[in-house]
Enzyme design. Structure first.
Site, PDB file in Angstrom:
ATOM      1  N   HIS A  19      -6.822   6.986  -8.581  1.00  0.00           N
ATOM      2  CA  HIS A  19      -5.643   7.024  -7.719  1.00  0.00           C
ATOM      3  C   HIS A  19      -4.718   5.883  -8.124  1.00  0.00           C
ATOM      4  O   HIS A  19      -5.101   4.711  -8.069  1.00  0.00           O
ATOM      5  CB  HIS A  19      -6.050   6.866  -6.252  1.00  0.00           C
ATOM      6  CG  HIS A  19      -4.882   6.712  -5.331  1.00  0.00           C
ATOM      7  ND1 HIS A  19      -3.976   7.728  -5.092  1.00  0.00           N
ATOM      8  CD2 HIS A  19      -4.462   5.648  -4.594  1.00  0.00           C
ATOM      9  CE1 HIS A  19      -3.056   7.299  -4.245  1.00  0.00           C
ATOM     10  NE2 HIS A  19      -3.322   6.039  -3.930  1.00  0.00           N
ATOM     11  N   LYS A  28       3.419   1.556  -4.906  1.00  0.00           N
ATOM     12  CA  LYS A  28       3.246   1.985  -6.303  1.00  0.00           C
ATOM     13  C   LYS A  28       4.326   2.986  -6.721  1.00  0.00           C
ATOM     14  O   LYS A  28       4.961   2.843  -7.763  1.00  0.00           O
ATOM     15  CB  LYS A  28       1.853   2.617  -6.491  1.00  0.00           C
ATOM     16  CG  LYS A  28       0.703   1.677  -6.194  1.00  0.00           C
ATOM     17  CD  LYS A  28      -0.633   2.299  -6.518  1.00  0.00           C
ATOM     18  CE  LYS A  28      -0.935   3.537  -5.679  1.00  0.00           C
ATOM     19  NZ  LYS A  28      -1.018   3.248  -4.230  1.00  0.00           N
ATOM     20  N   ASP A  33       0.130   9.273  -8.306  1.00  0.00           N
ATOM     21  CA  ASP A  33      -0.918   9.603  -7.346  1.00  0.00           C
ATOM     22  C   ASP A  33      -2.280   9.799  -8.007  1.00  0.00           C
ATOM     23  O   ASP A  33      -3.241   9.116  -7.677  1.00  0.00           O
ATOM     24  CB  ASP A  33      -0.551  10.835  -6.515  1.00  0.00           C
ATOM     25  CG  ASP A  33      -1.504  11.008  -5.347  1.00  0.00           C
ATOM     26  OD1 ASP A  33      -1.671  10.028  -4.593  1.00  0.00           O
ATOM     27  OD2 ASP A  33      -2.082  12.091  -5.194  1.00  0.00           O
ATOM     28  N   ARG A  55      -1.847 -18.728 -11.725  1.00  0.00           N
ATOM     29  CA  ARG A  55      -0.458 -19.115 -11.956  1.00  0.00           C
ATOM     30  C   ARG A  55      -0.200 -19.486 -13.405  1.00  0.00           C
ATOM     31  O   ARG A  55       0.942 -19.778 -13.779  1.00  0.00           O
ATOM     32  CB  ARG A  55      -0.095 -20.292 -11.050  1.00  0.00           C
ATOM     33  CG  ARG A  55      -0.221 -19.956  -9.570  1.00  0.00           C
ATOM     34  CD  ARG A  55       0.174 -21.123  -8.700  1.00  0.00           C
ATOM     35  NE  ARG A  55       1.579 -21.494  -8.877  1.00  0.00           N
ATOM     36  CZ  ARG A  55       2.177 -22.487  -8.212  1.00  0.00           C
ATOM     37  NH1 ARG A  55       1.481 -23.183  -7.322  1.00  0.00           N
ATOM     38  NH2 ARG A  55       3.445 -22.775  -8.428  1.00  0.00           N
TER      39      ARG A  55
END
Length: 321
Positions: free
Chosen positions: A141, A162, A180, A246
């Site tokens: 998915h 998304k 999807d 980071r």
């Protein structure tokens, strides 16, 4: 492990093979292995490792070998070979089918096809085709897009953004492959390819808008059938308690069908332009594949690591070639 198959009818259509004999409707004949075989040794009598599930190719050498036998010897050898019922025989170079094969293939129910291509070219094309059609696969998915030539698989919980990010990327000139449901196939030892199931290809679901067809709204240049998966981006709601990477000095990977794929977690919160972040992530991933890591160069400039060539020195080195 699941076994996949492809019908002989699809193979004939996609490769424009000419059927010489079919024991039944080719939609009812299935090929289950991407491996092929040239049966010269088998016809000669050595059949210890013969695999009847493979497609067999008869090229110029095999045809001349069969035609060199006397009628009695040729019939015996070809009948012994065909009695093993190979999945299919393909005759290359538009060569004439040997009379023993033409006579006995119907007896043993062995399909016989013909192609005008050379043996090596036809075999290479068919092996590549079968490796895709019969590849190990899973469905995830998510959303799959091509960004600057990089295949980016975007994962995340429903409602994280998304599909909206995919639309923004399409508007910025990138291409949609699947929304999807992403069908992922392992087409090589280190290669996985993503595509959309046929019934939902080019469609995107946008909450509040509904279903749209990206190809019809944005044009043919906005979609693509399949692409290699180069990286995975996981979208998740911003968690103030979580420490996010980071620097990006060390690459993180996720395992998909036994293949390690670069993996990045991108936290989502209001004000973050996810499309731009994913564009930068795709370009940065490409740089890393080419051997350049910006975080490592920064650490080198700060005197904290010494295992990287500074960017300017890289340019000088390339200039010597």
């Amino acid at each position: 492990m699941a076994t996949y198959s492809v019908s002989l009818a699809k193979i004939i259509k996609d490769h424009q093979f000419e059927p010489l004999f079919l024991p039944k409707d080719p939609t009812e004949i299935f090929i289950t292995t991407p491996d092929v075989h040239r049966p010269g040794l088998t016809i000669a009598g050595y059949d210890s490792f013969f695999d009847c599930t493979r497609i067999n190719f008869l090229g110029k050498a095999e045809i001349e070998f069969v035609n060199s036998f006397s009628d009695e010897e040729g019939k015996v050898k070809v009948e012994k070979y065909l009695s093993k019922q190979p999945a299919c025989i393909i005759i290359s170079r538009n060569l004439d089918c040997p009379k023993f094969i033409a006579e006995l293939a119907p007896v043993y129910g062995v399909p016989v096809l013909k192609t005008s291509d050379s043996t090596s070219r036809s075999m290479a094309a068919l092996i590549a085709y079968l490796n895709v059609e019969l590849a190990e696969r899973i469905t995830r998915h998510g959303v799959f897009v091509e960004v600057y030539g990089e295949g980016v698989l975007i994962l995340g919980d429903s409602g994280v953004g998304k599909s909206e990010t995919a639309v923004e990327l399409i508007k910025r000139g990138h291409r949609l492959i699947a929304d999807d449901a992403v069908e992922i196939k392992k087409t090589g030892a280190k290669t996985i390819v993503g595509s959309a199931p046929d019934n939902i290809r080019h469609f995107i679901e946008l909450r509040g808008i509904g279903i749209i067809n990206a190809r019809r709204i944005f044009g043919m240049g906005s979609v693509k059938l399949n692409e290699k998966i180069d990286m995975v981006i996981q979208l998740e709601p911003w968690d103030s308690e979580k420490v996010y990477d980071r620097m990006g000095i060390e690459n993180e990977y996720t395992d998909i069908l036994g293949v390690h794929v670069p993996y990045t977690v991108v936290p989502v919160k209001p004000g973050r332009n996810l499309a731009v972040i994913i564009e930068v992530a795709a370009m940065n991933n490409r740089q890393k594949k080419m051997g350049y890591n910006a975080a490592r160069e920064l650490m080198h400039n700060l005197g904290m690591v010494d295992d990287i060539i500074p960017q300017d020195d890289e340019i000088k080195l390339w200039g010597n070639f």
